[in-house]
Design an enzyme around this catalytic site. Structure first.
Site, mmCIF file in Angstrom:
data_model
loop_
_atom_site.group_PDB
_atom_site.id
_atom_site.type_symbol
_atom_site.label_atom_id
_atom_site.label_comp_id
_atom_site.label_asym_id
_atom_site.label_seq_id
_atom_site.Cartn_x
_atom_site.Cartn_y
_atom_site.Cartn_z
ATOM 1 N N LYS A 110 44.202 22.362 54.233
ATOM 2 C CA LYS A 110 44.520 21.422 55.308
ATOM 3 C C LYS A 110 43.497 20.286 55.334
ATOM 4 O O LYS A 110 43.861 19.115 55.438
ATOM 5 C CB LYS A 110 44.550 22.152 56.650
ATOM 6 C CG LYS A 110 45.405 21.452 57.660
ATOM 7 C CD LYS A 110 45.999 22.374 58.697
ATOM 8 C CE LYS A 110 46.952 21.555 59.558
ATOM 9 N NZ LYS A 110 47.480 22.311 60.673
ATOM 10 N N LYS A 190 60.057 27.275 43.976
ATOM 11 C CA LYS A 190 59.855 28.497 44.751
ATOM 12 C C LYS A 190 60.499 28.335 46.143
ATOM 13 O O LYS A 190 60.314 27.305 46.795
ATOM 14 C CB LYS A 190 58.352 28.755 44.905
ATOM 15 C CG LYS A 190 58.077 30.029 45.661
ATOM 16 C CD LYS A 190 56.623 30.209 46.027
ATOM 17 C CE LYS A 190 56.510 31.414 46.936
ATOM 18 N NZ LYS A 190 55.481 31.437 47.902
ATOM 19 N N LYS A 193 60.069 27.970 53.307
ATOM 20 C CA LYS A 193 60.433 27.181 54.489
ATOM 21 C C LYS A 193 59.905 25.767 54.383
ATOM 22 O O LYS A 193 60.561 24.823 54.760
ATOM 23 C CB LYS A 193 59.775 27.790 55.732
ATOM 24 C CG LYS A 193 60.515 28.871 56.387
ATOM 25 C CD LYS A 193 59.840 29.227 57.713
ATOM 26 C CE LYS A 193 58.407 29.656 57.572
ATOM 27 N NZ LYS A 193 58.228 31.013 57.080
HETATM 28 P P1 ADP Z 1 57.385 30.579 53.523
HETATM 29 O O1 ADP Z 1 56.809 30.173 52.174
HETATM 30 O O2 ADP Z 1 58.850 30.374 53.566
HETATM 31 O O3 ADP Z 1 56.644 29.964 54.693
HETATM 32 P P2 ADP Z 1 55.925 32.942 54.162
HETATM 33 O O4 ADP Z 1 54.678 32.410 53.547
HETATM 34 O O5 ADP Z 1 56.003 33.101 55.641
HETATM 35 O O6 ADP Z 1 57.190 32.120 53.614
HETATM 36 O O7 ADP Z 1 56.284 34.340 53.448
HETATM 37 C C1 ADP Z 1 55.998 35.605 53.931
HETATM 38 C C2 ADP Z 1 55.989 36.523 52.717
HETATM 39 O O8 ADP Z 1 57.268 36.461 52.030
HETATM 40 C C3 ADP Z 1 54.957 36.083 51.660
HETATM 41 O O9 ADP Z 1 53.725 36.713 51.800
HETATM 42 C C4 ADP Z 1 55.595 36.488 50.354
HETATM 43 O O10 ADP Z 1 55.232 37.806 50.020
HETATM 44 C C5 ADP Z 1 57.074 36.466 50.625
HETATM 45 N N1 ADP Z 1 57.723 35.276 50.019
HETATM 46 C C6 ADP Z 1 57.952 34.081 50.599
HETATM 47 N N2 ADP Z 1 58.610 33.243 49.783
HETATM 48 C C7 ADP Z 1 58.811 33.937 48.626
HETATM 49 C C8 ADP Z 1 59.457 33.630 47.382
HETATM 50 N N3 ADP Z 1 60.039 32.460 47.167
HETATM 51 N N4 ADP Z 1 59.468 34.586 46.428
HETATM 52 C C9 ADP Z 1 58.893 35.790 46.652
HETATM 53 N N5 ADP Z 1 58.275 36.138 47.793
HETATM 54 C C10 ADP Z 1 58.229 35.229 48.778
#
Ligand code: ADP
Ligand code: TRP
Length: 325
Positions: A110, A190, A193
């Site tokens: 950040k 990948k 969100k």
């Molecule tokens: P985002 O990237 O959508 O904000 P988070 O970081 O909240 O998702 O994800 C929570 C958990 O979900 C992560 O610790 C990871 O293990 C899993 N995860 C999120 N996106 C992926 C992805 N594209 N492929 C595999 N695992 C993922």
């Protein structure tokens, strides 16, 4: 062995969350004593809309239960229902070196982007350490991005134990969730969100189909042979299909004469069959909000009993009085 993990309610869960994390949590509940919580206190570092936070927290509980998290096997609770966690965080932060937190990526990234970071984000890994240490957790299943935080947890626990000359905390180990499960989003990057490329878990069939039809593909003409391994649609299809089904669709790619629309339809059918039953369960659970709240309350009660025991150990070790009752 005690397994613990938390997931932040910062939006609707997507396929990446399921295949990358939630599926493994649910599998672990069979053989291990497991604690899973919805990390709503952590989410406060990003979600600043109270209605949204309440909604995401409830959605997270509904999603986890619909997907098969069994409250009779695992303890499911809301992080903020355990006040002991913020107290333990204070005990830990009093001996956490600034330099340790300055190295942590969420804060560092950040700052590098020139964005203002608050003290909550800076000390976020200490709250996470409190989450883990409060239940004597041995194994913490997490994505690779969180491994640094488990290292920080071990450093803080070791320092506390050494400072107060007692084995107050159990040293946890990260269990890195399968790398092969890096799910791609509709744009081929990948799924996340933050990239706006997610496919949500419980979209109704019509919306789901529309979303899948928007997956980016190349412009190879229908007649031409295609490489399944270079196509996001096929990569996603593999999440749902057995080997025979995968080989069949791969052969159709290679033979030519199949457009991407057909592959997307196959993906839609496979995904809908896979998540359909959970979507139904979710509808039923959503109609019965008391049950979900009861499950969270019962989980919090179980988690708190353990949390109070460990917090008392820590309070006594550093010279505070143990709390009774
Ligand atoms: P985002 O990237 O959508 O904000 P988070 O970081 O909240 O998702 O994800 C929570 C958990 O979900 C992560 O610790 C990871 O293990 C899993 N995860 C999120 N996106 C992926 C992805 N594209 N492929 C595999 N695992 C993922
Ligand atoms: N920070 C984790 C994430 O963003 C969520 C989390 C909070 C967590 N506390 C935890 C994960 C304790 C494991 C253990 O994914």
């Amino acid at each position: 062995m005690k397994v613990l993990s938390g997931i932040q309610p910062t939006g609707r869960f997507h396929w990446g969350n399921y295949f990358g994390a939630i599926r493994q949590y649910i599998a672990l509940q069979e053989n291990e004593q497991s604690f899973y919580f919805i990390a709503d206190l952590h989410a406060l570092t990003t979600v600043r809309d109270p209605e949204a936070l309440r909604g995401f927290t409830r959605d997270a509980a509904l999603d986890l239960l619909a997907l098969g998290l069994d409250p009779n096997k695992a303890t499911l609770f809301r992080q903020s229902d355990i006040p002991e966690v913020t107290e333990l965080m204070w005990l830990l932060i009093t001996l956490t070196p600034m330099s340790l937190l300055e190295k942590c990526h969420a804060y560092k990234d950040k700052l590098a982007k020139g964005l203002p970071a608050d003290a909550g984000l800076f000390s976020y890994p200490v709250l996470m350490a409190a989450d883990i240490l409060l239940y004597d957790s041995n194994i913490v299943p997490v994505g690779v991005d969180q491994v640094q935080h488990i290292e920080v947890t071990r450093d803080i626990a070791t320092k506390f134990n050494l400072t107060y000359q007692r084995e107050v905390f159990v040293l946890p180990e990260a269990r890195v969730l399968s790398e092969t499960a890096k799910v791609v989003g509709v744009d081929g990057d990948k799924m996340s969100k933050s990239y706006g490329n997610t496919i949500e878990l419980f979209d109704e069939p019509k919306k789901l189909r529309k979303r899948l039809m928007s997956i980016k593909t190349d412009s190879t003409p229908v007649e031409a042979a295609k490489d399944p391994e270079a196509c996001s649609v096929f990569t996603l299809y593999k999440l749902f299909a057995n080997e025979t089904q995968q080989a069949e669709l791969a052969a159709r790619y290679r033979a030519g004469g199949m457009g991407y629309g057909e592959a997307k339809q196959a993906l839609f059918e496979a995904a809908d069959a896979f998540f359909g039953p959970a979507r139904e369960r979710r509808h039923q659970l959503a109609a019965d909000s008391k049950t979900v709240e009861d499950i969270l309350q019962a989980g919090a009660k179980r988690a708190r009993a353990k949390a109070q025991e460990v917090l008392n150990r820590a309070r006594e070790a550093c010279g505070l009085s143990a709390r009774v009752g």
